[in-house]
Structures are given as C-alpha cells and as structure tokens.
Design a protein around this motif. Sequence first.
Motif, PDB file in Angstrom:
ATOM      1  N   GLY A 146       0.811  -1.212   0.000  1.00 16.93           N
ATOM      2  CA  GLY A 146       0.000   0.000   0.000  1.00 16.93           C
ATOM      3  C   GLY A 146       0.845   1.262   0.000  1.00 16.93           C
ATOM      4  N   PHE A 147       1.886   1.305   0.829  1.00 15.65           N
ATOM      5  CA  PHE A 147       2.755   2.486   0.877  1.00 15.65           C
ATOM      6  C   PHE A 147       3.430   2.729  -0.474  1.00 15.65           C
ATOM      7  CE2 PHE A 147       2.789   2.103   5.610  1.00 15.65           C
ATOM      8  CZ  PHE A 147       2.438   3.418   5.884  1.00 15.65           C
ATOM      9  N   ASN A 148       3.803   1.664  -1.150  1.00 14.98           N
ATOM     10  CA  ASN A 148       4.484   1.816  -2.432  1.00 14.98           C
ATOM     11  C   ASN A 148       3.535   2.097  -3.585  1.00 14.98           C
ATOM     12  OD1 ASN A 148       7.582   1.123  -2.195  1.00 14.98           O
ATOM     13  ND2 ASN A 148       6.525  -0.234  -0.773  1.00 14.98           N
ATOM     14  N   LEU A 149       2.237   2.048  -3.315  1.00 16.21           N
ATOM     15  CA  LEU A 149       1.246   2.449  -4.312  1.00 16.21           C
ATOM     16  C   LEU A 149       0.977   3.953  -4.289  1.00 16.21           C
ATOM     17  CD1 LEU A 149      -1.464  -0.349  -3.955  1.00 16.21           C
ATOM     18  CD2 LEU A 149      -0.141   0.138  -6.015  1.00 16.21           C
ATOM     19  N   LEU A 150       1.363   4.611  -3.196  1.00 19.85           N
ATOM     20  CA  LEU A 150       1.017   6.016  -3.013  1.00 19.85           C
ATOM     21  C   LEU A 150       1.735   6.923  -4.016  1.00 19.85           C
ATOM     22  CD1 LEU A 150       1.038   6.298   0.886  1.00 19.85           C
ATOM     23  CD2 LEU A 150      -0.894   5.850  -0.628  1.00 19.85           C
ATOM     24  N   ARG A 183      -0.145  12.764  -4.845  1.00 19.08           N
ATOM     25  CA  ARG A 183      -1.517  13.242  -4.677  1.00 19.08           C
ATOM     26  C   ARG A 183      -2.209  12.621  -3.468  1.00 19.08           C
ATOM     27  NH1 ARG A 183      -4.337  13.455 -10.694  1.00 19.08           N
ATOM     28  NH2 ARG A 183      -2.854  14.908 -11.658  1.00 19.08           N
ATOM     29  N   ASN A 184      -1.693  11.517  -2.995  1.00 21.25           N
ATOM     30  CA  ASN A 184      -2.299  10.834  -1.853  1.00 21.25           C
ATOM     31  C   ASN A 184      -1.806  11.432  -0.543  1.00 21.25           C
ATOM     32  OD1 ASN A 184      -1.733   7.987  -3.840  1.00 21.25           O
ATOM     33  ND2 ASN A 184      -3.774   8.774  -3.412  1.00 21.25           N
ATOM     34  N   ASN A 185      -2.713  11.598   0.410  1.00 21.26           N
ATOM     35  CA  ASN A 185      -2.363  12.136   1.725  1.00 21.26           C
ATOM     36  C   ASN A 185      -1.698  11.044   2.558  1.00 21.26           C
ATOM     37  OD1 ASN A 185      -2.489  12.946   4.518  1.00 21.26           O
ATOM     38  ND2 ASN A 185      -3.939  14.527   3.908  1.00 21.26           N
ATOM     39  N   ILE A 186      -0.397  11.177   2.753  1.00 23.61           N
ATOM     40  CA  ILE A 186       0.366  10.117   3.428  1.00 23.61           C
ATOM     41  C   ILE A 186      -0.108   9.870   4.848  1.00 23.61           C
ATOM     42  CG2 ILE A 186       2.178  11.698   4.201  1.00 23.61           C
ATOM     43  CD1 ILE A 186       3.332   8.420   3.083  1.00 23.61           C
ATOM     44  N   THR A 187      -0.565  10.924   5.546  1.00 28.51           N
ATOM     45  CA  THR A 187      -1.001  10.775   6.939  1.00 28.51           C
ATOM     46  C   THR A 187      -2.229   9.884   7.035  1.00 28.51           C
ATOM     47  OG1 THR A 187      -0.142  12.958   7.488  1.00 28.51           O
ATOM     48  CG2 THR A 187      -1.739  11.990   9.016  1.00 28.51           C
ATOM     49  N   LEU A 215      -2.461   5.979   8.614  1.00 29.79           N
ATOM     50  CA  LEU A 215      -3.392   5.568   9.659  1.00 29.79           C
ATOM     51  C   LEU A 215      -4.183   4.328   9.239  1.00 29.79           C
ATOM     52  CD1 LEU A 215      -4.746   9.046  10.830  1.00 29.79           C
ATOM     53  CD2 LEU A 215      -3.224   7.516  12.091  1.00 29.79           C
ATOM     54  N   VAL A 216      -4.583   4.291   7.975  1.00 27.89           N
ATOM     55  CA  VAL A 216      -5.322   3.125   7.472  1.00 27.89           C
ATOM     56  C   VAL A 216      -4.443   1.878   7.520  1.00 27.89           C
ATOM     57  CG1 VAL A 216      -6.414   2.085   5.441  1.00 27.89           C
ATOM     58  CG2 VAL A 216      -6.852   4.483   5.996  1.00 27.89           C
ATOM     59  N   PHE A 217      -3.212   2.007   7.036  1.00 25.85           N
ATOM     60  CA  PHE A 217      -2.316   0.846   7.016  1.00 25.85           C
ATOM     61  C   PHE A 217      -1.937   0.411   8.433  1.00 25.85           C
ATOM     62  CE2 PHE A 217      -0.836   2.730   2.750  1.00 25.85           C
ATOM     63  CZ  PHE A 217      -1.906   2.140   2.092  1.00 25.85           C
ATOM     64  N   ALA A 218      -1.784   1.386   9.329  1.00 26.53           N
ATOM     65  CA  ALA A 218      -1.495   1.055  10.733  1.00 26.53           C
ATOM     66  C   ALA A 218      -2.673   0.314  11.357  1.00 26.53           C
ATOM     67  CB  ALA A 218      -1.196   2.324  11.526  1.00 26.53           C
ATOM     68  N   ALA A 241      -8.968  -1.485   4.825  1.00 26.30           N
ATOM     69  CA  ALA A 241      -9.744  -1.085   6.006  1.00 26.30           C
ATOM     70  C   ALA A 241     -10.926  -2.033   6.218  1.00 26.30           C
ATOM     71  CB  ALA A 241     -10.243   0.347   5.851  1.00 26.30           C
ATOM     72  N   MET A 242     -11.581  -2.436   5.135  1.00 23.58           N
ATOM     73  CA  MET A 242     -12.712  -3.368   5.232  1.00 23.58           C
ATOM     74  C   MET A 242     -12.247  -4.731   5.727  1.00 23.58           C
ATOM     75  SD  MET A 242     -14.676  -2.349   1.683  1.00 23.58           S
ATOM     76  CE  MET A 242     -15.763  -3.778   1.760  1.00 23.58           C
TER      77      MET A 242
END
Length: 235
Positions: A110-114, A117-121, A125-128, A195-196
């Motif tokens: 997921g982090f490497n898809l960002l 334009r994506n809000n890293i914060t 939080l979602v990935f955490a 998240a789901m």
Amino acid sequence: METLEVSEIDTANESCEKRHKSQLFLGFYNYTVILTYMAIPATVLGMAAAFCGKFYISLVCIMFAGLCDAFDGKVARTRKKSTEAERKFGIQIDSLVDLVCYGVTPAIIGFNLLTPRNNITIYSLVFAFYILAAIIRLAYYNVTEEERQEKETGHRKYFCGLPVTSAALLIPAVFIFYKVMRHNYFATAYAVWLAMIALLFISNFKLKKPGIRGLIIMIILGGGVLAALLITATM
C-alpha cells in the motif's frame, strides 16, 4: 498443594534445561514447521519487489505463502508425538509468520502504491489500523486456541472473525483492477479494501473452518485469481 506446584515447576525447568543443552540453536526444526518457515523468504522477496514497484511479483509471493499456510497445519498433525513445547511453539510461530506475510506485507504494498496526490497521513493511519487489527486477531486466536486445546482434543471447527491468512487471496484479488484504474484512484481503493478487511479481522462472527473440499475450492479460486493477474500484467 504448594509442594506439588513447586515440584511441577522444577520438572518443567529440568526438561527445558535438557532441551537447551542438546540443541545448537533455539527453536524447533522438525518437518512440521518447514512449510511455515518457507513462507518467510517468499514474503521477504515480495516486500523487496513491492519497494521496486513490481507488485505482481509481490502478489505471487503472498499467494505462495498462503499455499504453504493451507497445508502446514495438516503436515503438523501427522506428527503424533509432539511435545507440549512443540505444540505451543507451533501456535506462536504460525501467528508470527502470518503477521509478517499477511499483516505487514499488504501495508508495504500500500505504501508503495502512493503518489504525491495521496495524503500520506491518512493512508498511514489506514495501514497502521490494518496491521493492528491483524495483530489483535492473531493474539486473540493464540489465547483462545491454547484455552481450547486444554479443554478438548482435535482441531477447531469455526473461526471467530475473518482469518488473517485470507489476505493471501483477498489482496491479489483487488489487483485485478490495478491497470484499469488511474494509479492514485487505485491507491485509494486499495486502502479502503484493507480497512474493510481489517474490520472483518476483528469482527465477532463465526466462520466455518474449511475442510478438504473447502481447501480445494480455495486453491481453485486462487488459481483463477493468479490467471487473472497474469492476464492483467500483460495488458
């Protein structure tokens, strides 16, 4: 009563000391844990591929780890003379490997898809939350499984919540749409998907544990997802 408890502790300590003296390395290395251990090098390769943007390689590595997990329990049950320490070690090592394979790796993807334009914060939080949900579920499973084995024999018939190992199929499945969506949109869809899944990890519902037939169906589904990924990878 107190004397008996002290005696039991002393006996356990002596057994532990004997085992340590007879082993060159800590841990257990019999054939029952080979499949579990094999998932780690595959997953590390998958992580490295994700950092390089080679997501399809990462997904194949996750699916391979899932295949190992599908059979490691059945292999472990063929050993009839496992000690109490080996049994408990099996529960712990399986969950720790699952956390790396299906908890940490999907977040790294997921982090490497960002994109910028994506809000890293928000995404962090979602990935955490996804990783935390996997940790909570695995820890809860370990506690309840040890309690269950103290009261009954055989393997459990139901899962409580969605198994973390289901990510081996659910994560690759969403990548079927990777090349038909704009990159930043897919990153959002992926985060929502995680998240789901995380919510299902910690939701309190019963899910029947698949038998041989269910396992065969999942392998067939996995083959279908893999075929779809290979097709989309060449688009």
